[in-house]
Design a protein around this motif. Structure first.
Motif, PDB file in Angstrom:
ATOM      1  N   PHE A   1       0.841  -1.179   0.000  1.00  0.00           N
ATOM      2  CA  PHE A   1       0.000   0.000   0.000  1.00  0.00           C
ATOM      3  C   PHE A   1       0.884   1.238   0.000  1.00  0.00           C
ATOM      4  O   PHE A   1       1.956   1.237   0.599  1.00  0.00           O
ATOM      5  CB  PHE A   1      -0.896   0.030   1.244  1.00  0.00           C
ATOM      6  CG  PHE A   1      -1.898  -1.081   1.283  1.00  0.00           C
ATOM      7  CD1 PHE A   1      -3.132  -0.938   0.678  1.00  0.00           C
ATOM      8  CD2 PHE A   1      -1.596  -2.277   1.905  1.00  0.00           C
ATOM      9  CE1 PHE A   1      -4.065  -1.964   0.716  1.00  0.00           C
ATOM     10  CE2 PHE A   1      -2.515  -3.315   1.943  1.00  0.00           C
ATOM     11  CZ  PHE A   1      -3.756  -3.157   1.339  1.00  0.00           C
ATOM     12  N   ARG A   2       0.419   2.289  -0.659  1.00  0.00           N
ATOM     13  CA  ARG A   2       1.154   3.549  -0.671  1.00  0.00           C
ATOM     14  C   ARG A   2       0.196   4.672  -0.342  1.00  0.00           C
ATOM     15  O   ARG A   2      -0.965   4.645  -0.724  1.00  0.00           O
ATOM     16  CB  ARG A   2       1.757   3.807  -2.048  1.00  0.00           C
ATOM     17  CG  ARG A   2       2.859   2.866  -2.399  1.00  0.00           C
ATOM     18  CD  ARG A   2       3.591   3.361  -3.637  1.00  0.00           C
ATOM     19  NE  ARG A   2       4.710   2.496  -3.894  1.00  0.00           N
ATOM     20  CZ  ARG A   2       4.817   1.706  -4.942  1.00  0.00           C
ATOM     21  NH1 ARG A   2       3.879   1.675  -5.852  1.00  0.00           N
ATOM     22  NH2 ARG A   2       5.877   0.943  -5.099  1.00  0.00           N
ATOM     23  N   LYS A   3       0.717   5.660   0.361  1.00  0.00           N
ATOM     24  CA  LYS A   3      -0.070   6.854   0.652  1.00  0.00           C
ATOM     25  C   LYS A   3       0.876   8.029   0.620  1.00  0.00           C
ATOM     26  O   LYS A   3       1.924   8.021   1.270  1.00  0.00           O
ATOM     27  CB  LYS A   3      -0.728   6.748   2.023  1.00  0.00           C
ATOM     28  CG  LYS A   3      -1.511   7.999   2.387  1.00  0.00           C
ATOM     29  CD  LYS A   3      -2.254   7.809   3.692  1.00  0.00           C
ATOM     30  CE  LYS A   3      -2.985   9.015   4.192  1.00  0.00           C
ATOM     31  NZ  LYS A   3      -3.581   9.907   3.279  1.00  0.00           N
ATOM     32  N   GLU A   4       0.495   9.027  -0.147  1.00  0.00           N
ATOM     33  CA  GLU A   4       1.303  10.229  -0.189  1.00  0.00           C
ATOM     34  C   GLU A   4       1.084  11.006   1.090  1.00  0.00           C
ATOM     35  O   GLU A   4      -0.056  11.219   1.512  1.00  0.00           O
ATOM     36  CB  GLU A   4       0.900  11.092  -1.395  1.00  0.00           C
ATOM     37  CG  GLU A   4       1.736  12.331  -1.530  1.00  0.00           C
ATOM     38  CD  GLU A   4       1.327  13.160  -2.742  1.00  0.00           C
ATOM     39  OE1 GLU A   4       1.643  14.358  -2.733  1.00  0.00           O
ATOM     40  OE2 GLU A   4       0.700  12.613  -3.661  1.00  0.00           O
ATOM     41  N   ILE A   5       2.157  11.415   1.723  1.00  0.00           N
ATOM     42  CA  ILE A   5       2.068  12.192   2.954  1.00  0.00           C
ATOM     43  C   ILE A   5       2.407  13.629   2.596  1.00  0.00           C
ATOM     44  O   ILE A   5       3.529  13.932   2.187  1.00  0.00           O
ATOM     45  CB  ILE A   5       3.026  11.650   4.030  1.00  0.00           C
ATOM     46  CG1 ILE A   5       2.691  10.195   4.334  1.00  0.00           C
ATOM     47  CG2 ILE A   5       2.977  12.510   5.271  1.00  0.00           C
ATOM     48  CD1 ILE A   5       3.663   9.514   5.252  1.00  0.00           C
ATOM     49  N   LYS A   6       1.425  14.488   2.746  1.00  0.00           N
ATOM     50  CA  LYS A   6       1.616  15.907   2.400  1.00  0.00           C
ATOM     51  C   LYS A   6       2.119  16.656   3.616  1.00  0.00           C
ATOM     52  O   LYS A   6       1.713  16.383   4.752  1.00  0.00           O
ATOM     53  CB  LYS A   6       0.299  16.502   1.908  1.00  0.00           C
ATOM     54  CG  LYS A   6      -0.196  15.822   0.643  1.00  0.00           C
ATOM     55  CD  LYS A   6      -1.477  16.427   0.182  1.00  0.00           C
ATOM     56  CE  LYS A   6      -1.953  15.702  -1.088  1.00  0.00           C
ATOM     57  NZ  LYS A   6      -3.186  16.264  -1.606  1.00  0.00           N
ATOM     58  N   ALA A   7       2.983  17.606   3.354  1.00  0.00           N
ATOM     59  CA  ALA A   7       3.523  18.434   4.438  1.00  0.00           C
ATOM     60  C   ALA A   7       2.420  19.312   5.015  1.00  0.00           C
ATOM     61  O   ALA A   7       1.554  19.810   4.278  1.00  0.00           O
ATOM     62  CB  ALA A   7       4.668  19.294   3.916  1.00  0.00           C
ATOM     63  N   GLU A   8       2.433  19.461   6.337  1.00  0.00           N
ATOM     64  CA  GLU A   8       1.457  20.333   6.976  1.00  0.00           C
ATOM     65  C   GLU A   8       1.855  21.788   6.779  1.00  0.00           C
ATOM     66  O   GLU A   8       3.022  22.121   6.733  1.00  0.00           O
ATOM     67  CB  GLU A   8       1.375  20.013   8.476  1.00  0.00           C
ATOM     68  CG  GLU A   8       0.798  18.664   8.778  1.00  0.00           C
ATOM     69  CD  GLU A   8       0.630  18.452  10.270  1.00  0.00           C
ATOM     70  OE1 GLU A   8       0.523  19.440  11.013  1.00  0.00           O
ATOM     71  OE2 GLU A   8       0.623  17.275  10.675  1.00  0.00           O
TER      72      GLU A   8
END
Length: 74
Positions: free
Chosen positions: A63-70
């Motif tokens: 599984f992959r999930k893009e983690i966006k910067a806060e």
């Protein structure tokens, strides 16, 4: 008792090289006294089954999930 991942250069595919590699590696594992092996990282079930009689034992999903910067301050 692990085999793989493996690959054959595209210029040399469809010549039986992968099958020879697979059978020789399985023979070597058997010579070491192993009675089974895990063929990892493959989606080519029918290929491995036809050469070795391999059956599906375990399946792992990636599984992959893009983690966006806060945003700062918020």
């Amino acid at each position: 008792g692990f085999f793989g991942p493996t690959g054959v250069h595209p210029d040399f595919r469809r010549r039986g090289i992968g099958g020879v590699l697979l059978r020789r590696c399985m023979r070597d594992l058997k010579a070491q006294g192993l009675t089974e092996a895990t063929i990892s990282w493959t989606g080519l079930y029918h290929y491995y089954h036809s050469y070795t009689g391999a059956v599906i034992g375990r399946v792992f999903a990636m599984f992959r999930k893009e983690i966006k910067a806060e945003k700062e301050g918020g």
